[in-house]
Scaffold this motif. Structure first.
Motif, PDB file in Angstrom:
ATOM      1  N   VAL A 187      26.474  20.417 -30.081  1.00  0.00           N
ATOM      2  CA  VAL A 187      25.243  21.006 -29.520  1.00  0.00           C
ATOM      3  C   VAL A 187      25.295  22.503 -29.784  1.00  0.00           C
ATOM      4  O   VAL A 187      26.303  23.168 -29.526  1.00  0.00           O
ATOM      5  CB  VAL A 187      25.150  20.734 -28.012  1.00  0.00           C
ATOM      6  N   GLY A 188      24.181  23.045 -30.323  1.00  0.00           N
ATOM      7  CA  GLY A 188      24.156  24.437 -30.754  1.00  0.00           C
ATOM      8  C   GLY A 188      24.184  25.441 -29.611  1.00  0.00           C
ATOM      9  O   GLY A 188      24.074  25.098 -28.427  1.00  0.00           O
ATOM     10  N   ALA A 189      24.288  26.701 -29.982  1.00  0.00           N
ATOM     11  CA  ALA A 189      24.361  27.799 -29.004  1.00  0.00           C
ATOM     12  C   ALA A 189      23.048  27.903 -28.231  1.00  0.00           C
ATOM     13  O   ALA A 189      21.963  27.752 -28.777  1.00  0.00           O
ATOM     14  CB  ALA A 189      24.647  29.114 -29.734  1.00  0.00           C
ATOM     15  N   ASN A 190      23.174  28.143 -26.919  1.00  0.00           N
ATOM     16  CA  ASN A 190      22.004  28.331 -26.017  1.00  0.00           C
ATOM     17  C   ASN A 190      21.090  27.126 -25.953  1.00  0.00           C
ATOM     18  O   ASN A 190      19.920  27.265 -25.595  1.00  0.00           O
ATOM     19  CB  ASN A 190      21.209  29.565 -26.437  1.00  0.00           C
ATOM     20  N   VAL A 191      21.601  25.943 -26.276  1.00  0.00           N
ATOM     21  CA  VAL A 191      20.772  24.712 -26.170  1.00  0.00           C
ATOM     22  C   VAL A 191      20.943  24.146 -24.774  1.00  0.00           C
ATOM     23  O   VAL A 191      22.076  23.865 -24.382  1.00  0.00           O
ATOM     24  CB  VAL A 191      21.192  23.681 -27.241  1.00  0.00           C
TER      25      VAL A 191
END
Length: 389
Positions: free
Chosen positions: A385-389
Motif C-alpha cells: 500500500v502506497g504512501a499516505n493511502v
C-alpha cells in the motif's frame, strides 16, 4: 388479470404512511414504486402480497389470480440442494395434478344429468389450462433454463443451499417465483444480489412477461429497461406516471416546479387576506367582511410541496494528503476457504486517480478482494500500500 388497490391507508406507530390511496395494475404493465426511505414502499409491497395488513382499504384481485412476492429476507431451506429447493416452486402444479386425477375419476362414474357434472367438467378444463400455463410435465428443463439464466452452472444444481452465499440463495427464491408464472410478480430490490449478466437476463425475462410486475428498486438502468410506469409515494399519497424512470424524473420535476409556484401564489394570497382581516376586524362596519375572509382562509386547502424529496445532505471533507503514485500493488495474492481457492496468484496495480470496478459473478471474490486490500481478510502473497493511502 388485474390487481386493484382501493382506498388504502397505512399507519405505523402513530405515523401516517399512506392516506386513501387507490390505483390498479393491469396485465402487461411493469411498474416501479418510488419514494424516499421510510415512505412505505416495502410496506405497500407486503400488503399487496398479503404479508401485512393495511389500516383501512383493500387489495382486490380477480378470482384465481396468483401473486408472488420476493422480499429482501431469504426463505431458502438450507437442508435442500439447489434443484430440490427450486422444485418447490411447482407445489401448485403437483396439487393441481392430484385434483385433476380425483375429478377425472369422479367424472367417469358420474351421470351427466347430475347437477355437479357440468361444474366439475368446467373445473377440469380450468385445471388443464392452468397446468399448461405452468409447463405441465416439463419441470426439470424449465428449472435448468431459469437457473442458468440467473447464473447457476450445471455443477451447482446438486450443491446444498447452505454452501451458497446470500446472493445465490436470493437467486433461488427469484427462480422459484419466475417458475410459478404468477399473474402478479412483486419484487423488492431484485437486482441487489445479481451480477451484470444475470441482471441483463432478468431484464429480458420481465420485458416479455405477460402478467403484472411491480418493483421496488434503486437500479435506474434496470428500471429504464423494464418499466413502463412509475408510482411515487410522497406526502402520504401517490403520483402516477405512465412512463419509465428517467422520463418520470423529468415530468415529476415539471410537476413539482408548478406545485412550488402554485404554493407561492397561495402564500401571497394568504398574506394579503390576513392583512385585510387585521385591518378590518376591529371596525364595526367591516366586521362581517373580516369574518367572511377568516372563513375563506379556514376552508383553504394548504398546498404541500414535496421539498423533502429533493433535499440533500451536504458534506465537506478536508483535502486528503497526496498519496504516492502506486496506491495498491498486489503481488501473487491468493485466498483460500478450506480447500477452495477463491483468488489465485492475483497481480494488480492501482495508481493514484484511477477508478476501478471489480465485476464478476456472486462468489467470485469481489468483496473478499476488497477486504484483503483494507486488511480485514488474511491471504497469501504480498500487498503493498502506497504512501499516505
Amino acid at each position: 388479470m388485474r390487481l386493484e388497490v382501493k382506498h388504502l391507508s397505512i399507519a405505523r406507530n402513530g405515523r401516517k404512511i399512506l392516506s386513501n390511496v387507490s390505483f390498479s395494475v393491469n396485465a402487461g404493465e411493469c411498474l416501479v414504486i418510488r419514494g424516499k426511505n421510510g415512505a412505505g414502499k416495502s410496506t405497500l409491497m407486503k400488503i399487496m402480497a398479503g404479508w401485512d395488513k393495511a389500516t383501512s382499504g383493500s387489495i382486490d384481485t380477480a378470482k384465481a389470480t396468483t401473486v408472488a412476492y420476493l422480499p429482501q429476507d431469504l426463505l431458502v431451506d438450507l437442508d435442500k440442494t439447489v434443484i430440490d429447493e427450486t422444485r418447490t416452486a411447482f407445489k401448485e402444479l403437483i396439487e393441481l395434478q392430484d385434483r385433476l386425477e380425483k375429478i377425472s375419476a369422479e367424472l367417469e362414474t358420474m351421470d351427466p344429468a347430475d347437477d355437479k357434472f357440468m361444474p366439475m367438467l368446467e373445473e377440469q378444463s380450468d385445471i388443464i389450462e392452468r397446468m399448461t400455463n405452468l409447463g405441465g410435465d416439463d419441470i426439470d428443463s424449465q428449472i435448468v433454463k431459469i437457473l442458468e439464466g440467473l447464473g447457476f452452472e450445471q455443477k451447482d444444481l446438486n450443491r446444498p443451499t447452505r454452501e451458497l452465499s446470500g446472493g445465490w440463495r436470493m437467486r433461488i427464491e427469484l427462480a422459484k417465483i419466475l417458475l410459478r408464472c404468477p399473474d402478479v410478480i412483486l419484487l423488492d430490490e431484485p437486482t441487489n444480489h445479481l451480477d451484470i449478466e444475470s441482471i441483463q437476463w432478468l431484464e429480458g425475462f420481465l420485458r416479455n412477461y405477460p402478467g403484472c410486475v411491480v418493483l421496488v428498486s434503486h437500479d435506474k438502468t434496470f428500471l429504464d429497461m423494464v418499466t413502463n410506469r412509475t408510482i411515487e409515494i410522497a406526502n402520504r399519497t401517490i403520483y402516477d406516471f405512465k412512463c419509465a424512470y428517467t422520463q418520470y424524473v423529468g415530468e415529476r420535476k415539471i410537476q413539482r416546479d408548478l406545485q412550488m409556484a402554485t404554493k407561492k401564489n397561495q402564500e401571497k394570497e394568504i398574506e394579503q387576506t390576513q392583512a385585510l382581516i387585521d385591518k378590518f376586524r376591529a371596525k364595526a362596519n367591516k366586521a362581517s367582511f373580516a369574518q367572511s375572509l377568516i372563513k375563506r382562509l379556514d376552508k383553504m386547502e394548504v398546498i404541500d410541496v414535496d421539498e423533502d424529496q429533493i433535499a440533500a445532505m451536504k458534506f465537506r471533507f478536508p483535502d486528503a494528503p497526496r498519496s504516492g503514485l502506486n496506491v495498491v500493488e498486489a503481488l501473487g495474492m491468493t485466498k483460500r476457504f478450506g480447500d477452495r481457492v477463491i483468488l489465485d496468484n492475483i497481480k494488480l496495480l492501482v495508481e493514484r486517480g484511477q477508478k476501478v470496478a471489480f465485476v464478476g459473478k456472486n462468489g467470485m471474490g469481489k468483496t473478499t478482494m476488497g477486504k484483503m486490500i483494507v486488511g480485514e481478510e488474511n491471504f497469501e502473497g504480498v500487498l503493498n500500500v502506497g504512501a499516505n493511502v
